[in-house]
Scaffold this motif. Sequence first.
Motif, mmCIF file in Angstrom:
data_model
loop_
_atom_site.group_PDB
_atom_site.id
_atom_site.type_symbol
_atom_site.label_atom_id
_atom_site.label_comp_id
_atom_site.label_asym_id
_atom_site.label_seq_id
_atom_site.Cartn_x
_atom_site.Cartn_y
_atom_site.Cartn_z
ATOM 1 N N ARG A 234 69.553 -77.088 14.860
ATOM 2 C CA ARG A 234 70.999 -77.073 14.597
ATOM 3 C C ARG A 234 71.560 -75.674 14.855
ATOM 4 N NH1 ARG A 234 74.156 -77.033 9.318
ATOM 5 N NH2 ARG A 234 76.141 -77.936 9.946
ATOM 6 N N VAL A 235 72.679 -75.627 15.570
ATOM 7 C CA VAL A 235 73.404 -74.384 15.808
ATOM 8 C C VAL A 235 74.850 -74.579 15.352
ATOM 9 C CG1 VAL A 235 71.922 -73.683 17.748
ATOM 10 C CG2 VAL A 235 74.014 -74.993 18.195
ATOM 11 N N PRO A 236 75.579 -73.490 15.097
ATOM 12 C CA PRO A 236 76.964 -73.624 14.658
ATOM 13 C C PRO A 236 77.846 -74.345 15.690
ATOM 14 C CG PRO A 236 76.166 -71.412 14.240
ATOM 15 C CD PRO A 236 75.129 -72.092 15.078
ATOM 16 N N LYS A 237 78.836 -75.053 15.194
ATOM 17 C CA LYS A 237 79.798 -75.749 16.042
ATOM 18 C C LYS A 237 80.410 -74.751 17.031
ATOM 19 C CE LYS A 237 84.079 -78.358 15.786
ATOM 20 N NZ LYS A 237 85.166 -78.801 14.922
ATOM 21 N N GLY A 238 80.535 -75.174 18.290
ATOM 22 C CA GLY A 238 81.127 -74.325 19.314
ATOM 23 C C GLY A 238 80.169 -73.347 19.964
ATOM 24 N N THR A 239 78.926 -73.366 19.543
ATOM 25 C CA THR A 239 77.927 -72.432 20.066
ATOM 26 C C THR A 239 77.438 -72.857 21.450
ATOM 27 O OG1 THR A 239 77.180 -71.862 17.856
ATOM 28 C CG2 THR A 239 75.622 -71.484 19.635
ATOM 29 N N PRO A 240 77.398 -71.931 22.407
ATOM 30 C CA PRO A 240 76.844 -72.265 23.729
ATOM 31 C C PRO A 240 75.314 -72.253 23.672
ATOM 32 C CG PRO A 240 77.565 -69.989 23.716
ATOM 33 C CD PRO A 240 77.914 -70.571 22.363
ATOM 34 N N ARG A 241 74.696 -73.405 23.653
ATOM 35 C CA ARG A 241 73.225 -73.477 23.571
ATOM 36 C C ARG A 241 72.590 -72.624 24.661
ATOM 37 N NH1 ARG A 241 70.714 -76.461 20.035
ATOM 38 N NH2 ARG A 241 71.900 -77.996 18.858
ATOM 39 N N GLY A 242 71.632 -71.802 24.260
ATOM 40 C CA GLY A 242 70.944 -70.921 25.196
ATOM 41 C C GLY A 242 71.679 -69.624 25.462
ATOM 42 N N GLY A 243 72.884 -69.471 24.929
ATOM 43 C CA GLY A 243 73.680 -68.270 25.180
ATOM 44 C C GLY A 243 73.110 -67.029 24.505
ATOM 45 N N PHE A 244 73.266 -65.899 25.174
ATOM 46 C CA PHE A 244 72.808 -64.596 24.674
ATOM 47 C C PHE A 244 73.591 -64.199 23.425
ATOM 48 C CE2 PHE A 244 73.429 -59.910 24.721
ATOM 49 C CZ PHE A 244 72.111 -59.519 24.563
ATOM 50 N N ILE A 245 72.911 -63.554 22.494
ATOM 51 C CA ILE A 245 73.553 -63.073 21.274
ATOM 52 C C ILE A 245 73.585 -61.543 21.318
ATOM 53 C CG2 ILE A 245 73.487 -63.023 18.767
ATOM 54 C CD1 ILE A 245 72.086 -65.771 18.955
ATOM 55 N N PRO A 246 74.798 -60.979 21.425
ATOM 56 C CA PRO A 246 74.927 -59.528 21.545
ATOM 57 C C PRO A 246 74.945 -58.809 20.200
ATOM 58 C CG PRO A 246 77.077 -60.545 21.735
ATOM 59 C CD PRO A 246 76.068 -61.672 21.583
ATOM 60 N N TYR A 247 74.869 -57.476 20.274
ATOM 61 C CA TYR A 247 75.067 -56.554 19.148
ATOM 62 C C TYR A 247 73.968 -56.567 18.094
ATOM 63 C CZ TYR A 247 79.716 -56.964 21.211
ATOM 64 O OH TYR A 247 80.758 -57.027 22.090
ATOM 65 N N ILE A 248 72.834 -57.190 18.379
ATOM 66 C CA ILE A 248 71.710 -57.203 17.436
ATOM 67 C C ILE A 248 71.047 -55.821 17.456
ATOM 68 C CG2 ILE A 248 69.493 -58.305 16.879
ATOM 69 C CD1 ILE A 248 71.783 -60.300 16.802
ATOM 70 N N THR A 249 70.603 -55.357 16.309
ATOM 71 C CA THR A 249 69.828 -54.119 16.238
ATOM 72 C C THR A 249 68.357 -54.509 16.119
ATOM 73 O OG1 THR A 249 71.625 -52.932 15.143
ATOM 74 C CG2 THR A 249 69.415 -51.997 14.925
ATOM 75 N N ILE A 250 67.562 -54.041 17.081
ATOM 76 C CA ILE A 250 66.127 -54.340 17.083
ATOM 77 C C ILE A 250 65.357 -53.041 17.250
ATOM 78 C CG2 ILE A 250 64.241 -55.606 18.191
ATOM 79 C CD1 ILE A 250 66.369 -57.533 19.321
ATOM 80 N N THR A 251 64.419 -52.803 16.358
ATOM 81 C CA THR A 251 63.490 -51.688 16.513
ATOM 82 C C THR A 251 62.075 -52.251 16.448
ATOM 83 O OG1 THR A 251 63.520 -51.200 14.148
ATOM 84 C CG2 THR A 251 65.048 -49.941 15.542
ATOM 85 N N ALA A 252 61.152 -51.501 17.009
ATOM 86 C CA ALA A 252 59.763 -51.960 17.029
ATOM 87 C C ALA A 252 58.822 -50.827 16.635
ATOM 88 C CB ALA A 252 59.400 -52.476 18.416
ATOM 89 N N GLU A 253 57.670 -51.231 16.145
ATOM 90 C CA GLU A 253 56.544 -50.333 15.895
ATOM 91 C C GLU A 253 55.363 -50.906 16.665
ATOM 92 O OE1 GLU A 253 55.751 -49.219 11.691
ATOM 93 O OE2 GLU A 253 57.411 -50.614 11.310
ATOM 94 N N VAL A 254 54.626 -50.043 17.339
ATOM 95 C CA VAL A 254 53.420 -50.461 18.042
ATOM 96 C C VAL A 254 52.276 -49.628 17.481
ATOM 97 C CG1 VAL A 254 52.281 -50.680 20.287
ATOM 98 C CG2 VAL A 254 54.765 -51.038 20.108
#
Length: 186
Positions: free
Chosen positions: A76-96
């Motif tokens: 389930r995704v929110p109403k009006g959501t483009p399935r497969g669409g990119f989601i911008p403005y996320i903050t992602i950091t990683a540790e290796v």
Amino acid sequence: MKKLFYSLFITLSLFGTTLNAQELIIGEETVQPGIVFIFEGAIKDDVTPHEMHLAESETDVHLEARVNWASDESIRVPKGTPRGGFIPYITITAEVINEATGKKRSNIEIVSHINLIDNFHYARNIKLPGERDQRYTVIFHVEPPLPELLGLHRDWRDQYGNQLFQATSFRYTNVDFEEIANASRR
């Protein structure tokens, strides 16, 4: 005819191997409300602006996160959501973290990129904290967009709250980057 078939088989086999070596899926996660994170190790690449990105010649792995609305109809995704669409403005950091030595790289900012294979995605060229043939633990920390980057309309807030999703982390152990780190795009 046998020679032609054999040549075609070898060509397709080699081509298939190259395609399969393009990306190492580290993990796939789904968070509410229907956001899919696919974490990958990809072949190093030349990324601009050069002053912001590690040179291809100094890179072991192009660490990636594809972040999209679920395309799977069972999620389930929110109403009006483009399935497969990119989601911008996320903050992602990683540790290796090198599992043999404990040596690590922290606070790796995974930033927005675009190419002709994945289109918009998050990524960063990195140097591994050890040898390419060693095993690694990779931890991805994901946070929703900052309030100053994403305005939330009342209908969204009424249904989903005051942020896009809850901040969380995903940990993967025994990650083997050797094949991807030794591959080349050119």
